[in-house]
Design an enzyme around this catalytic site. Structure first.
Site, PDB file in Angstrom:
ATOM      1  N   HIS B 137       1.102  -1.210   0.098  1.00 38.92           N
ATOM      2  CA  HIS B 137       0.636  -0.457   0.161  1.00 38.92           C
ATOM      3  C   HIS B 137       0.828   1.055  -0.086  1.00 38.92           C
ATOM      4  O   HIS B 137       1.963   1.311   0.538  1.00 38.92           O
ATOM      5  CB  HIS B 137      -0.742  -0.182   1.348  1.00 38.92           C
ATOM      6  N   ASP B 214       3.088  -4.424   7.507  1.00 36.60           N
ATOM      7  CA  ASP B 214       1.567  -4.212   7.674  1.00 36.60           C
ATOM      8  C   ASP B 214       0.664  -5.461   7.718  1.00 36.60           C
ATOM      9  O   ASP B 214       0.629  -5.734   6.644  1.00 36.60           O
ATOM     10  CB  ASP B 214       2.165  -3.261   6.259  1.00 36.60           C
TER      11      ASP B 214
END
Lengths: 159, 421
Positions: B137, B214
């Site tokens: 991301h 993440d």
């Protein structure tokens, strides 16, 4: 007019058979419009002669609303003077972005795009070609839908 | 998902029939959009909140609110106690060794930035290398680019194959004597791919390199055990897992957190301040400057309780059923292509439709009450890899149903009909 019918009756017609689609051989003016939110990108070529839009063409990758708006815009401004085109850009913005309540009948076919006003997330798609036209005529290299927010803010601040 | 296979058919069946009843816990699922029942399939962006978490927020504001770690009065004591209880819930949820290894942040982005500033700026120098993956991301790309630019460091990227899977062999080849850090998503937000992070963390450790995971898209769907993974940092956000916005955590191994410099300065992160010298507080407080979103943290704790009550294994099993069902249905549609159709993924389906832009898909699906995400999903490198400007993404939660998937499939057909005319 319901959204689905806007799609069916107008937007898809221009999406399938976009008018003035392609490139001009040696345009006097050019700009690229970009919507970073969805990756829409259009290239606009113009041939201006004596302050009048003689020829105009667009191309690019975009959603149906953006493509239809581009297609209808090129039809509407072809043959118009710089001032007339700027006036049309201003009116189109008034109809779509500023939400001003007035009679837009003189905009003719473009009026159908007023339906996009009910889709706040898609207004940028419809307005992108108009920003690009403004940028091209004023010899600015590019336009982005993100400048739109800024302009809106400026407009709002001036009120 | 390994967890799916260990469940017997009977257990799986119970899990599935039980799940549909949970819909009643979510008031928002009862609303209508365009006069149709809401079909909410944008859970990867943000999930909805059950009544029990809403009630917890209200109870806190009505009867327990004051600032924490400050005063000796009654309310400050209760607020502090509840805030720290939420921290312990998060600690247990991810099986962290100690509660001081759990730092409250404003969310995953904030957590990653904390590591970039606290660890990266201290330990990464000119010529050093940071490994990231093509599935990240933007929030696990941009902070590292900022650091690389500031320090003159270099970013190396692990490539993916056409199914959206990381090429682990290529990853292993990226290590050299200048490798200083690895940033890795547990689950891809745009495609749903589950990455083999345990193996990848072990590889990094063989080279003495710490790893930040993440976990924003993993924590809502998979059981997370940071000790088993042996990751050095793990980050996720509450609002993707039935909790409020504005709160998330950074897990970090205690000795690493202790070695790091504070990211933000202010109150609560100090033990003493004079104009000559300030002594920083112990972890986790060293990283929690200022008044935190106390209510949100406590709401996060309530969301964790709620998820644990259902059970992450049951959630994973049920969502896998939804994924299999939806994938079969969507794959069978002519003119529709799933992007990143790999074996091991969470219940996320990114798709493109022939000749129809995702924004038009999203707008027309909304006419049927269906909420999907359209765009580049803050993962433009993935879009470039698959040579698409954008996709439509349906992402499922345990409160979604097969009936809603049928509505989605009908909706996609109806979009095709509009465009076929």
């Amino acid at each position: 007019m319901s959204l689905k019918s806007i799609y069916q009756e107008v937007i898809l017609d221009h999406n399938r058979k976009p008018r003035n689609y392609g490139a001009l051989r040696s345009p006097s003016h050019h700009a690229t419009g970009h919507n970073p939110l969805c990756g829409d990108r259009i290239d606009l070529d113009i041939n201006m002669h004596d302050g009048r839009i003689d020829e105009i063409a667009f191309r690019g990758e975009s959603c149906a609303i953006c493509k239809a708006s581009s297609s209808m815009m090129t039809n509407a401004v072809k043959g118009k003077s710089f001032q007339e085109a700027e006036e049309l850009i201003r009116e189109f913005r008034e109809m779509l972005v500023d939400g001003i309540e007035k009679d837009f009948d003189h905009l003719g076919r473009l009026k159908v795009l007023a339906g996009v006003r009910d889709l706040p997330t898609r207004i940028k798609c419809a307005i992108l070609p108009w920003h690009t036209l403004h940028a091209a005529m004023n010899s600015v290299a590019g336009a982005t839908t993100e400048a739109d927010d800024h302009e809106d803010q400026l407009v709002a601040n001036n009120h | 998902m390994e967890t799916v296979n260990v469940l017997t058919p009977a257990v799986r069946q119970t899990a599935i029939s039980g799940m549909e009843r949970l819909r009643a816990d979510f008031p928002i699922l009862g609303i209508r959009v365009e006069d149709k029942p809401l079909v909410y399939l944008d859970n990867a962006a943000s999930s909805q909140m059950p009544q029990i978490v809403i009630d917890r927020l209200v109870r806190y504001q009505k009867t327990q609110h004051a600032n924490i770690h400050r005063a000796v009065h009654h309310l400050s004591g209760i607020a502090t106690q509840e805030y720290e209880a939420a921290r312990r819930k998060l600690q247990c949820f991810i099986s962290a060794r100690e509660e001081r290894e759990v730092i409250f942040t404003s969310g995953t982005t904030d957590s990653i930035n904390l590591v970039m500033h606290g660890y990266g700026r201290k330990f990464i120098q000119e010529g050093d290398e940071i490994i990231l993956t093509a599935l990240e991301h933007h929030s696990n790309i941009v902070p590292w680019q900022m650091l690389a630019e500031e320090k003159g460091a270099r970013i190396r990227v692990v490539p993916i194959n056409d199914a959206g899977e990381l090429l682990v062999e290529e990853y292993e080849k990226l290590f050299n004597s200048r490798t200083r850090f690895v940033g890795l998503s547990h689950v891809s937000n745009a495609l749903g791919s589950i990455n083999p992070i345990k193996r990848m963390i072990a590889t990094a450790h063989q080279h003495g390199v710490p790893v930040l995971v993440d976990g924003a898209q993993a924590a809502p769907h998979l059981k997370i055990d940071v000790r088993d993974l042996d990751c050095d940092f793990y980050a996720f956000s509450a609002h993707k897992m039935c909790g409020p916005t504005g709160i998330g955590i950074l897990y970090g191994k205690a000795h690493l957190l202790e070695s790091m410099q504070p990211f933000k300065g202010g109150g609560d992160m100090i033990t003493s301040v004079s104009f000559e010298k300030t002594t920083y507080n112990e972890i986790p407080y060293k990283f929690e400057a200022g008044t935190p979103p106390i209510a949100a943290a406590i709401g996060f704790g309530a969301a964790i309780d709620y998820l644990e009550q259902i059970g992450l294994d049951a959630i994973a099993a049920y969502e896998h059923e939804l994924l299999v069902y939806a994938s079969e249905q969507i794959r069978a549609l002519p003119g529709v292509r799933i992007v990143g159709d790999c074996q091991n993924k969470v219940a996320v389906i990114s798709f493109v439709m022939d000749g129809i832009h995702p924004h038009d898909v999203g707008t027309l699906l909304n006419q049927d009450g269906i909420a999907v995400r359209t765009g580049h999903h803050c993962a433009q490198p993935i879009m470039q890899r698959f040579n698409v400007a954008a996709t439509s993404r349906a992402s499922f939660s345990f409160y979604n149903t097969k009936k809603e998937i049928d509505t989605l499939v009908e909706g996609i057909r109806s979009v095709q009909k509009v465009f076929a005319q």
